[in-house]
Design a protein around this motif. Sequence first.
Motif, PDB file in Angstrom:
ATOM      1  N   ASN A 122      -1.884  49.521  52.010  1.00 31.54           N
ATOM      2  CA  ASN A 122      -1.117  50.753  51.885  1.00 31.54           C
ATOM      3  C   ASN A 122       0.362  50.422  51.768  1.00 31.54           C
ATOM      4  O   ASN A 122       1.006  50.069  52.754  1.00 31.54           O
ATOM      5  CB  ASN A 122      -1.370  51.664  53.088  1.00 31.54           C
ATOM      6  CG  ASN A 122      -0.603  52.962  52.997  1.00 31.54           C
ATOM      7  OD1 ASN A 122      -0.262  53.426  51.909  1.00 31.54           O
ATOM      8  ND2 ASN A 122      -0.308  53.553  54.152  1.00 31.54           N
ATOM      9  N   LEU A 123       0.908  50.494  50.563  1.00 25.74           N
ATOM     10  CA  LEU A 123       2.313  50.160  50.355  1.00 25.74           C
ATOM     11  C   LEU A 123       3.204  51.262  50.918  1.00 25.74           C
ATOM     12  O   LEU A 123       2.984  52.449  50.678  1.00 25.74           O
ATOM     13  CB  LEU A 123       2.610  49.966  48.868  1.00 25.74           C
ATOM     14  CG  LEU A 123       2.282  48.602  48.271  1.00 25.74           C
ATOM     15  CD1 LEU A 123       2.620  48.570  46.785  1.00 25.74           C
ATOM     16  CD2 LEU A 123       3.028  47.486  49.002  1.00 25.74           C
ATOM     17  N   SER A 124       4.223  50.845  51.642  1.00 29.70           N
ATOM     18  CA  SER A 124       5.142  51.794  52.268  1.00 29.70           C
ATOM     19  C   SER A 124       6.218  52.247  51.281  1.00 29.70           C
ATOM     20  O   SER A 124       6.672  51.468  50.437  1.00 29.70           O
ATOM     21  CB  SER A 124       5.800  51.155  53.493  1.00 29.70           C
ATOM     22  OG  SER A 124       6.835  51.967  54.004  1.00 29.70           O
ATOM     23  N   ASP A 125       6.650  53.503  51.420  1.00 23.53           N
ATOM     24  CA  ASP A 125       7.763  54.003  50.613  1.00 23.53           C
ATOM     25  C   ASP A 125       9.083  53.382  51.041  1.00 23.53           C
ATOM     26  O   ASP A 125      10.076  53.472  50.311  1.00 23.53           O
ATOM     27  CB  ASP A 125       7.852  55.533  50.747  1.00 23.53           C
ATOM     28  CG  ASP A 125       6.679  56.229  50.079  1.00 23.53           C
ATOM     29  OD1 ASP A 125       6.105  55.643  49.140  1.00 23.53           O
ATOM     30  OD2 ASP A 125       6.331  57.349  50.511  1.00 23.53           O
ATOM     31  N   ASN A 126       9.113  52.770  52.214  1.00 25.93           N
ATOM     32  CA  ASN A 126      10.345  52.158  52.727  1.00 25.93           C
ATOM     33  C   ASN A 126      10.536  50.718  52.262  1.00 25.93           C
ATOM     34  O   ASN A 126      11.540  50.091  52.602  1.00 25.93           O
ATOM     35  CB  ASN A 126      10.352  52.187  54.259  1.00 25.93           C
ATOM     36  CG  ASN A 126      10.432  53.588  54.814  1.00 25.93           C
ATOM     37  OD1 ASN A 126      11.116  54.447  54.244  1.00 25.93           O
ATOM     38  ND2 ASN A 126       9.739  53.833  55.920  1.00 25.93           N
ATOM     39  N   LEU A 127       9.566  50.179  51.518  1.00 26.56           N
ATOM     40  CA  LEU A 127       9.685  48.804  51.020  1.00 26.56           C
ATOM     41  C   LEU A 127      10.366  48.821  49.657  1.00 26.56           C
ATOM     42  O   LEU A 127       9.821  49.321  48.672  1.00 26.56           O
ATOM     43  CB  LEU A 127       8.303  48.157  50.915  1.00 26.56           C
ATOM     44  CG  LEU A 127       8.250  46.707  50.411  1.00 26.56           C
ATOM     45  CD1 LEU A 127       9.120  45.795  51.260  1.00 26.56           C
ATOM     46  CD2 LEU A 127       6.814  46.206  50.380  1.00 26.56           C
ATOM     47  N   LEU A 128      11.595  48.280  49.612  1.00 30.72           N
ATOM     48  CA  LEU A 128      12.396  48.281  48.396  1.00 30.72           C
ATOM     49  C   LEU A 128      12.408  46.894  47.778  1.00 30.72           C
ATOM     50  O   LEU A 128      12.488  45.883  48.493  1.00 30.72           O
ATOM     51  CB  LEU A 128      13.831  48.719  48.699  1.00 30.72           C
ATOM     52  CG  LEU A 128      14.010  50.053  49.444  1.00 30.72           C
ATOM     53  CD1 LEU A 128      15.497  50.341  49.664  1.00 30.72           C
ATOM     54  CD2 LEU A 128      13.337  51.191  48.688  1.00 30.72           C
TER      55      LEU A 128
END
Length: 458
Positions: free
Chosen positions: A142-148
């Motif tokens: 599950n990829l996080s939206d906070n990972l830039l």
Amino acid sequence: MAKKAKSVYMCAECGNEFPSWQGQCSYCGAWNSIVEQKVKPDADSDARRRTTSKATPSKLKSVGTGNYTRITSGISELDRVLGGGIVLGSMILISGEPGIGKSTLIIQSANSIALNNGTVLYVSGEESEEQVKLRADRVCENLSDNLLIFPETNIESVLAACEQTKPKFLVIDSIQTMYSEELDNTAGSITQIRACSNLLMKYAKTNNVPIFIVAHVNKSGDLAGPKTIEHMVDCVLNFVGERDRDLRILRSVKNRFGTTEEIGAFSMGQSGMTEVRDLSGTLLESSDIKEEGSVASALYEGSRPVFFEIQALVTPANVGFARRSAIGIDNNRLNMILAVLEKKVGISLLNHDVYVNVVGGLKPDGPGADLAVALAIYSSFRERTSPRRVVALGEVGLTGNLRAVRNADRIVSEAARLGYEAVILPRGNAKVSVPNADIEVVGAESLASAIKAFIGKN
């Protein structure tokens, strides 16, 4: 009037500086490693030298200490090696051979931190956004939206992006690709690596942001670049493993916030790095080892005992000099053990090839596996096995005597749990007692007496 950039000569292996070029580095001994580097003079350096510092020494006794705040990486084996988690404001350097799984481990950890702690900035200097995304899709559920993701190699641009996004965690992959506009040197040079590391360290300490830095290794497996980087960072991790095996070992070489004795075990698979909780079970297919030239041994890594199998093959040499080959064991220690066997036990290996292998790809740190190596060689040479399931550990001295090893009591307890019938130890460790355990502890004073205990009446 602007000052001209001056030239200095630095060793590419250790970072030592020289006033002129020379063929060999007198500090680390490397040949043809000294290269010319342009150093841009600091216009304010003279002014800073003339400034009188107002700081005064203080009593060490009066200096207060506080507890470091840690965050979890989401990977318990990584937290174990780091001493319980990632310390805020720390700078962690991880190295390993290409393709060993450094980026895979870090992207998994970065995504977990992003899910639980907030913004994470992943700076990729070697791969494009698409390449990083493909790996993340494969190893992260599950990829996080906070990972830039930020594909950039200019350190000033990276720091500007950090000021804009305010990350809770920063990843630099890798430090060899970073460069500063303030320097004329190419990316990957000693001057650039040192300058970029200094800027990242300043940002980490000022903003209390932990930073993971990926670094390359040279042909010998040592960390590439100047040694000063290892002194600057708070933690140095080394990721090792055999390309033809799934097992990966993460070891701490330096850790200012924890011990360097812990190791983390991982299995490399299609879905990324999987933690290996039972490392002994992975290295040992069965505790019932009764084959010629095969002996179980153990070592204590940090907070857990690790059991592994040592195999030896002794065969008559066909032509020329006899061969000595070791995988997982230092060749110098192997030669020493062979010399002790010939001198103190009375077996002649002059015309025999000797091969020693640590099953599973583990490389035992320290001399605790000496006794198991000696027993495996003797077993293969005499074509005899032990009638019991035996674990052997101890350091073999040049006199043939056995020296005590650390944490023998915990190793004996684990051996009893795994179903071994006997443990052969140096006499200095023979007082170990395990309540309610059906296991014999044999204390041997010398290598010869250990062989007798191993062979028994067989």
